[in-house]
Write a protein that holds these residues in place. Structure first.
Motif, PDB file in Angstrom:
ATOM      1  N   VAL A   5      41.248   1.868  27.281  1.00  0.00           N
ATOM      2  CA  VAL A   5      42.124   1.474  28.388  1.00  0.00           C
ATOM      3  C   VAL A   5      41.306   1.601  29.667  1.00  0.00           C
ATOM      4  O   VAL A   5      40.858   2.696  30.015  1.00  0.00           O
ATOM      5  N   SER A   6      41.094   0.500  30.366  1.00  0.00           N
ATOM      6  CA  SER A   6      40.170   0.514  31.504  1.00  0.00           C
ATOM      7  C   SER A   6      40.829   0.915  32.817  1.00  0.00           C
ATOM      8  O   SER A   6      40.193   1.549  33.663  1.00  0.00           O
ATOM      9  N   SER A   7      42.095   0.559  33.024  1.00  0.00           N
ATOM     10  CA  SER A   7      42.730   0.748  34.330  1.00  0.00           C
ATOM     11  C   SER A   7      43.138   2.203  34.571  1.00  0.00           C
ATOM     12  O   SER A   7      44.004   2.751  33.879  1.00  0.00           O
ATOM     13  N   LYS A   8      42.543   2.819  35.586  1.00  0.00           N
ATOM     14  CA  LYS A   8      42.929   4.186  35.965  1.00  0.00           C
ATOM     15  C   LYS A   8      44.378   4.223  36.448  1.00  0.00           C
ATOM     16  O   LYS A   8      45.076   5.222  36.275  1.00  0.00           O
ATOM     17  N   TRP A   9      44.820   3.140  37.073  1.00  0.00           N
ATOM     18  CA  TRP A   9      46.191   3.069  37.569  1.00  0.00           C
ATOM     19  C   TRP A   9      47.186   3.095  36.412  1.00  0.00           C
ATOM     20  O   TRP A   9      48.163   3.861  36.431  1.00  0.00           O
ATOM     21  N   ILE A  52      38.768   0.408  37.984  1.00  0.00           N
ATOM     22  CA  ILE A  52      38.045   0.251  36.724  1.00  0.00           C
ATOM     23  C   ILE A  52      36.590   0.650  36.962  1.00  0.00           C
ATOM     24  O   ILE A  52      35.930   0.117  37.847  1.00  0.00           O
ATOM     25  N   GLY A  53      36.129   1.605  36.193  1.00  0.00           N
ATOM     26  CA  GLY A  53      34.758   2.067  36.353  1.00  0.00           C
ATOM     27  C   GLY A  53      34.578   3.410  35.687  1.00  0.00           C
ATOM     28  O   GLY A  53      35.548   4.073  35.310  1.00  0.00           O
ATOM     29  N   SER A  54      33.326   3.810  35.529  1.00  0.00           N
ATOM     30  CA  SER A  54      33.044   5.075  34.848  1.00  0.00           C
ATOM     31  C   SER A  54      31.816   5.744  35.471  1.00  0.00           C
ATOM     32  O   SER A  54      31.171   5.201  36.366  1.00  0.00           O
ATOM     33  N   GLY A  95      34.436  -3.807  49.269  1.00  0.00           N
ATOM     34  CA  GLY A  95      34.458  -5.224  48.933  1.00  0.00           C
ATOM     35  C   GLY A  95      35.802  -5.630  48.348  1.00  0.00           C
ATOM     36  O   GLY A  95      36.847  -5.135  48.765  1.00  0.00           O
ATOM     37  N   LYS A  96      35.775  -6.488  47.346  1.00  0.00           N
ATOM     38  CA  LYS A  96      37.021  -7.030  46.785  1.00  0.00           C
ATOM     39  C   LYS A  96      37.524  -6.254  45.570  1.00  0.00           C
ATOM     40  O   LYS A  96      38.539  -6.617  44.981  1.00  0.00           O
ATOM     41  N   ARG A  97      36.808  -5.189  45.202  1.00  0.00           N
ATOM     42  CA  ARG A  97      37.223  -4.418  44.029  1.00  0.00           C
ATOM     43  C   ARG A  97      38.544  -3.691  44.282  1.00  0.00           C
ATOM     44  O   ARG A  97      38.836  -3.275  45.395  1.00  0.00           O
ATOM     45  N   SER A  98      39.331  -3.535  43.230  1.00  0.00           N
ATOM     46  CA  SER A  98      40.590  -2.794  43.313  1.00  0.00           C
ATOM     47  C   SER A  98      40.287  -1.291  43.279  1.00  0.00           C
ATOM     48  O   SER A  98      39.606  -0.815  42.369  1.00  0.00           O
TER      49      SER A  98
END
Length: 252
Positions: A5-9, A52-54, A95-98
């Motif tokens: 599951v990628s979304s932290k939200w 999304i990120g690690s 930038g445009k990242r969420s």
């Protein structure tokens, strides 16, 4: 493989449905100018991080001081006289990242460096969630994240917490951390079927209260190779092999 599951939200929303876990999750909202302004009026320190990120990549710490605002990205600190100036620069960095905004927690320190804890929880051969290991991660000098891949140093739990807790309280805290991990596993599984392993990142504040910062559905198992108790890594790997084999059989 365990479901990713990628979304932290989405993961945060899943945990917030659990009444007990909700009390140990720092306030988390989506990143925008209004939310950032509101959060900074309530808290002197915040973290903003990619949805999304690690590995701690892209995490930024924001602080409100008496006469200025500042944020730290990687090892560099930027200072601004006003909130609008800081937000404009921050928006360029992001930038445009969420992104998400999370209340900052002042962590306990080991030799002047902040640390948090990675609690590994897995589905065991009896199909139950089990806490299989805890390891500390000490932030590198001038870093705002503790991640191993960002220079953090893995450390066993005992030397990190023994300056703060008696032996009896350390045993109780270990049980509490394991229980949080298991409860997190159950909460995640209710929302995301197929999740078999989690790395739950927990920080302790000055009152020794635990806070869940993040939940990883594809955690780095190999950090536990650094643990002096080699049985922990062996168990983690054996459980992983067991549910990966089980999933392969299901696909046939």
């Amino acid at each position: 493989m365990s479901r990713y599951v990628s979304s932290k939200w989405k993961k945060t929303l899943a945990l917030l449905k659990d009444n007990q876990l909700r009390t140990i999750i720092p306030t988390t909202v989506r990143f925008n100018e209004k939310n950032l302004d509101t959060m900074l009026k309530k808290h002197a320190m915040l973290y903003v991080k990619p949805e999304i990120g690690s590995f701690g990549h892209g995490v930024i710490r924001i602080e409100k001081h008496r006469k200025h605002f500042q944020y730290q990205s990687k090892e560099k600190i930027y200072k601004f006289k006003t909130f609008p100036l800081m937000y404009a620069a921050l928006k360029k960095t992001i930038g445009k990242r969420s992104y998400l905004i999370q209340t900052g927690i002042e962590l306990l320190k080991h030799q002047k460096h902040a640390f948090d804890l990675r609690v590994m929880v897995q589905i065991n051969p009896n199909q139950q969630w089990e806490a299989t290991g805890i390891i500390g991660r000490v932030a590198a000098p001038n870093k705002i994240v503790t991640n191993y891949h960002s220079g953090g140093t893995p450390k066993p739990l005992e030397p990190l917490l023994s300056p703060y807790l008696s032996k009896a309280d350390l045993r109780k805290k270990t049980v509490e951390l394991n229980q949080i991990g298991i409860r997190t596993g159950k909460a995640m599984q209710r929302k995301f079927a197929g999740v078999c392993e989690l790395g739950v990142d927990i920080g302790l504040d000055g009152e020794r209260k635990p806070w869940i910062f993040e939940v990883n559905t594809s955690p780095d198992r190999y950090i536990f190779k650094k643990h002096p108790n080699k049985a922990i890594f062996r168990k983690i790997m054996s459980y992983a092999k067991a549910y990966e084999a089980r999933m392969k059989r299901k696909k046939k």
